[in-house]
Design an enzyme around this catalytic site. Structure first.
Site, PDB file in Angstrom:
ATOM      1  CG  ASN A 100      -0.309  -0.154   2.528  1.00 44.27           C
ATOM      2  OD1 ASN A 100       0.890  -0.395   2.628  1.00 44.27           O
ATOM      3  ND2 ASN A 100      -1.087  -0.033   3.596  1.00 44.27           N
ATOM      4  CG  ASP A 174      -8.293   0.072   7.056  1.00 46.58           C
ATOM      5  OD1 ASP A 174      -8.233   0.641   5.950  1.00 46.58           O
ATOM      6  OD2 ASP A 174      -7.906   0.598   8.120  1.00 46.58           O
TER       7      ASP A 174
END
Length: 413
Positions: A100, A174
């Site tokens: 990420n 998330d």
């Protein structure tokens, strides 16, 4: 017993929650996952536990473990020649690379999709993003609360009208995005086995939030806008109600016309059975009677304790459940017997943690184990990559790699 992803190799360059949890799930399903961290470690090792009101020690750090179990942990300085070389050796033999890290930072190290695909055409790259891979915000910092909850529409949609937005647990979006990315990576893996070509798979937090709100996203175009008040819902029998002992229950009876008289009997309001308007959901909505119906239900439900409500609706085969909290779920027999939660065995005692929300008939749910310290597997992995001890010692000395580091050292205690 063979696991679905036995033999699959994953390189994990991730921080915080969403994409790290993708790696945890892949590891839970049998993949060999090597998590690569900088010398300061993934911030989640030290920053998140205080936010969650939890302890963090080398013996027990569930705030980190819940997104990073089932991984080997190494520490490389990707700005150094040896560190970046070792990282590329990992990629050369990997099936999947997940990260990420922002694209512009990856590009500086030659770890962006275009560069990697040219060098390792079979490698699949999974990229957790905030806003996406296109547009002016593609390199903006992305977090669950801003991208998923805010820009994804969740805060604005899931508020009781004229009240405050929900207060979600940290990482609410998330953990959903982590599973979406898992699904995309496994689809790409199947395609790679057919074509020999890797794929670039992305999941943006904003996109995940928008997708999770699909019903609201499509119905708002037809005059069904959000947010809503619980007094103005289209079906008052799909709602939440408070019991006499100040607890919430959730009722879901989508066939309003059929179930309305049955509910009236349970709450002792048979006198309303003759009201034709309240007996028809079309009439309720056409004449704006929802708030009146909800008020009748509120008064009816408030006569009973939560346990009484749950028992009487269950006896009549009408779906009604408690609005549970995590502490309720720790004692939920269904959650435990189905292994929706399992305990991580820490020295001071087990702690509950959710398992990956997909199960396999021929595979037992993976056992949990605490994650290793920062750099706990660095030397072993370097040896597996073919580095001799002299080179490893030199890399340790000049900071190209980092060996095992205690948490106290990371936080300067």
């Amino acid at each position: 017993m063979t696991k679905p992803l036995d033999g699959v190799k994953v390189v994990d360059l991730t921080t915080f929650l969403a994409t790290p949890t993708t790696g945890r799930v892949l590891g839970e399903w049998g993949a060999e996952v090597i998590k690569v961290e900088a010398s300061k470690g993934d911030p989640t090792r030290v920053n998140q536990a205080p936010v969650y009101g939890m302890p963090y020690t080398d013996e027990e750090n569930l705030a980190f473990d819940m997104a990073n179990m089932h991984k080997r942990c190494i520490s490389l300085n990707l700005k150094s020649e040896v560190g970046l070389e070792a990282f590329n050796k990992l990629l050369a033999d990997a099936d999947i690379f997940i990260t990420n890290t922002r694209t512009k930072s990856l590009a500086k190290m030659g770890l962006d999709w275009e560069s990697l695909h040219a060098k390792y055409p079979r490698l699949i790259m999974g990229h957790g993003l905030g806003y996406g891979k296109k547009g002016p915000e593609k390199d903006a910092a992305g977090f669950d609360v801003t991208c998923y909850m805010g820009r994804g529409g969740v805060f604005g949609t899931t508020v009781d009208k004229d009240s405050f937005p929900m207060i979600p647990t940290n990482g609410y979006g998330d953990f959903q995005a982590s599973m979406f990315l898992c699904a995309g990576l496994l689809a790409a893996y199947i395609a790679r086995e057919k074509t020999g070509q890797g794929e670039y798979v992305t999941c943006a937090l904003q996109h995940a939030g928008i997708y999770a709100l699909s019903t609201g996203m499509v119905s708002a175009q037809y005059g069904n806008p959000y947010p809503k008040s619980r007094l103005e819902v289209n079906n008052p029998l799909n709602n939440v109600f408070r019991s006499s002992d100040e607890k919430w229950v959730v009722l879901c009876l989508p066939e309003y016309d059929r179930d309305w008289p049955r509910v009236l009997e349970l709450i002792g309001r048979e006198d309303l059975k003759g009201d034709a308007d309240m007996a028809s959901i079309d009439a309720v909505n056409a004449k704006g009677l929802a708030s009146q119906v909800v008020k009748i239900l509120d008064d009816g439900f408030a006569q009973f304790t939560r346990d009484q409500l749950l028992a009487m609706f269950k006896e009549n085969d009408m779906p009604c459940e408690p609005a549970q909290t995590p502490t309720d779920i720790y004692e939920d027999e269904n959650a435990i017997v189905n292994e929706y939660i399992k305990q991580v065995p820490y020295p001071a005692g087990g702690r509950w943690c959710p398992t990956a929300p997909v199960q396999f008939e021929l595979l037992e749910t993976a056992e949990f184990a605490p994650t290793g310290k920062l750099g706990s597997d660095t030397i072993a992995v370097m040896q597996e990559l073919g580095y001799d001890q002299a080179t490893i010692d030199a890399a340790l000395a000049d900071g190209s790699i980092c060996g095992e580091v205690d948490l106290d050292t990371l936080v300067g205690r």
